[in-house]
Design an enzyme around this catalytic site. Structure first.
Site, PDB file in Angstrom:
ATOM      1  CB  SER A 186     -61.532  78.363 -81.541  1.00 35.10           C
ATOM      2  OG  SER A 186     -61.188  77.462 -80.515  1.00 35.10           O
ATOM      3  CE  LYS A 222     -64.975  77.888 -78.140  1.00 37.52           C
ATOM      4  NZ  LYS A 222     -64.333  78.334 -79.399  1.00 37.52           N
TER       5      LYS A 222
END
EC number: 3.4.21.-
Length: 644
Positions: free
Chosen positions: A524, A567
């Site tokens: 990611s 996030k």
């Protein structure tokens, strides 16, 4: 949540519509509070969202099949096992007795009788033994009385007392021990209406398979008969019922082999589990243990399972993979309403929930699912939130749990990872490990996840230096990268060549994951790495108020990643004003209301989109124009396959 950006390649406006945290719950149930919801009596009807597993369990219970349940913690594996015990066909439960063996004391005899009869048999034997003792005691008292009377008549008082004492001791010494013939009740099912459920998770060999007590402290004294030292194992207590073992792969192989033998034979002798003890000399007759095994664990558990044991389960039962999410539909939301009511009833110490508080629990279930149009089935953790909210309402003397209590409970019941992430952000920001304003060349604020859903800022720095090797340059990455992360970094080189047109063979590109002492795994951070490297090569600053996450294909497409909600919230807490996420993840965004005005969420489809939003400064426009020209040229110069 609706966000609009311009595609950097086509200059067309593209709109993305994500799941709103304000989304109406749309339940079909009519209720004012969770108290209005009727909680099913049967355990099987209380299981939420595992319809396929429930159907399998029903079939397995009807036919008495073994079951292996595989899934994440907290999705209802143990609850399914308990429910199976309720569903088993009503059979004649048995009491198990162990009798002394006169011919071979070290081989006690085993007897099985209908449930409730075992205690009666033991009491009858005890009454008979007590009656014999009373007769012997009466006979002894008559003899002693006769001696004492005779001594008084002959004026030999002292001699009579001494003689009576000697006779008393002699009779006691040579008195036959009739009590050793009393059997011991090994398994007692008196009064039990349903099949037994025995949780053998973490049991050692003696507790699981049975054992023989072997020292005076355990057995009650030296000379205790062998049959009285025999102890039933959990496999025997689960006779005609369910034996449940969680994390079965952690069990020793030898114990798994013995368990397999018990499953095959449906009888298993009890012996001392310690080879160096006197209990190892005792071995009972085979004890009935006709149980249904329900084993569970995660996928890693399969590696530790004995192949023959798993084959036995698969051949004479079912393997079930448990779901961790369910579709976000009105029917499934109704099930979560039922779940809240169940948790309140089970706890018994917290007030019921108002309709608005239940809707907040459902919104949290959407967030914890981590993907669009889904609700989490990790209900153990969600139940913890229900109880925490109930505790808060109880502490303020409220009759109902309200929305504010649920929101406060989210702070109170944060996971360790979330607490660590909060302190991590504060500490790193204090020492300027990452920045949230200004611009800097070769430095990017990446985003990562610790635990299940706790986000953190992952600062990444890149630098391009002349190659040390005469043959070609290298990409050198530090920060305890895992295998997937290393491969993702290697893929970045292809993208740099494509998008910048720069020959990187003359450079050594150094990539550092700043203070990533615990290691980095996953891909990611691919978008962040590529942005940092291009910034370093082109000497164009990166906007430090922007954080980004996303995986990259070698063609430059931004691919979806997990944990985007956590996030984004971590970025907002750190003072970041804009977050770039994959466009395909927009539907997964379920941030808390308090973060909605703190951060702008921008969906991106290609690396070009990322650079357009992440880079700042005068060199940005020329780089993007050059990238567009290269992107147009590359397809045209590719050779077409020859036609035959």
């Amino acid at each position: 949540m609706k966000t609009t950006i311009k595609n950097s390649r086509t200059q067309e406006s593209v709109s993305y519509e994500g799941n709103e945290t304000k989304k109406g719950t749309g339940e079909t149930l009519s209720y004012e509070t969770s108290k209005d919801i009727e909680v099913p009596e049967r355990l099987i009807d209380q299981i939420i969202g595992q319809e396929e597993a429930v159907e399998t369990i029903k079939k397995a219970a009807e036919q008495r099949r073994n079951v292996l349940l595989i899934g994440e913690p907290g999705v209802g594996k143990s609850m399914l096992a308990k429910a199976m015990a309720e569903l088993l066909p009503r059979e004649q439960l048995q009491d198990i007795l162990v009798y002394p063996n006169i011919e071979d004391p070290n081989n006690p005899l085993i007897g099985a009788v209908p449930a409730g009869e075992g205690r009666k048999i033991v009491m009858n034997h005890k009454n008979k033994a007590r009656s014999q003792d009373e007769k012997k005691n009466l006979f002894m008292m008559l003899i002693i009385s006769f001696i004492l009377v005779l001594g008084f008549m002959m004026n030999q008082f002292l001699a009579a007392i001494i003689a009576a004492g000697i006779i008393f001791l002699a009779l006691q010494q040579f008195r036959p021990r009739t009590t050793v013939m009393v059997p011991k009740l090994l398994v007692n099912n008196e009064g039990r209406q349903v099949a037994p459920f025995v949780d053998a998770t973490g049991a050692h060999a003696g507790a699981l398979l049975g054992d023989v007590r072997h020292d005076p402290y355990q057995s009650g004294g030296l000379g205790t008969p062998a049959h009285e030292r025999v102890e039933a194992g959990m496999i025997h207590k689960a006779n005609k019922g369910v034996l449940y073992i969680d994390e079965i792969g952690t069990m020793k192989m030898k114990t798994q082999q013995e368990l397999l033998t018990a499953m095959q034979e449906k009888r298993y002798s009890i012996t001392g589990q310690s080879e160096t003890s006197s209990g190892a000399m005792v071995r009972s007759q085979a004890v009935p243990c006709d149980f249904v095994l329900v084993a569970s664990g995660n996928l890693q558990v399969l590696e530790g399972m004995h192949p023959a044991l798993r084959s036995r389960i698969r051949g004479y039962g079912y393997e079930v993979f448990m779901k961790d999410t369910m579709p976000d539909t009105p029917e499934n939301r109704d099930k979560l309403v039922q779940f809240v009511a169940q948790e309140v009833e089970k706890d018994g110490r917290i007030p019921h929930f108002s309709r608005e508080a239940v809707e907040e629990i459902i919104r949290e279930a959407q967030r914890r699912a981590g993907k669009k149009d889904s609700l989490t089935l990790k209900l153990r953790e969600l139940g913890g939130l229900v109880r925490a909210a109930g505790d808060i309402a109880k502490s303020r003397g409220a009759e109902l749990v309200e929305t504010e209590d649920v929101i406060e409970a989210k702070k109170l019941s944060r996971t360790l990872e979330q607490q660590i992430a909060d302190r991590y952000i504060v500490q790193k920001k204090k020492y300027s490990v990452f920045k949230s304003e200004g611009g800097e060349v070769g430095r990017v604020n990446g985003l990562a996840i610790i635990g299940d859903r706790s986000g953190i800022i992952l600062p990444i720095a890149a630098e391009a230096a002349p190659a040390q090797s005469k043959e070609e340059g290298r990409i050198i990455a530090t920060g305890k990268l895992g295998e997937i992360a290393r491969e993702a970094v290697q893929n970045v080189s292809a993208l740099i060549k494509k998008y910048t047109g720069t020959d990187i063979s003359n450079y050594d590109i150094h990539i550092q994951f700043l203070q990533a002492y615990d290691g980095v795994e996953g891909d990611s951070a691919s978008v962040s790495v590529a942005t940092a490297v291009i910034s370093a090569l082109e000497e164009i600053p990166v906007d430090q108020s922007v954080a980004l996450t996303g995986s990259l294909s070698i063609r430059g497409d931004v691919l979806p990643v997990g944990g985007v909600t956590g996030k984004i919230e971590a970025a907002a807490e750190a003072g970041i004003r804009k977050v770039l996420i994959p466009a395909s993840n927009m539907g997964d965004v379920m941030i808390e209301k308090k973060y909605e005005d703190m951060v702008e969420i921008v969906p991106v489809e290609t690396l070009g989109d990322v650079l357009e939003h992440a880079l700042i400064g005068k060199g940005k426009e020329s780089l993007i124009q050059r990238m567009q020209k290269i992107s147009d040229i590359v397809p045209s110069i590719m050779k077409k396959p020859a036609m035959h």
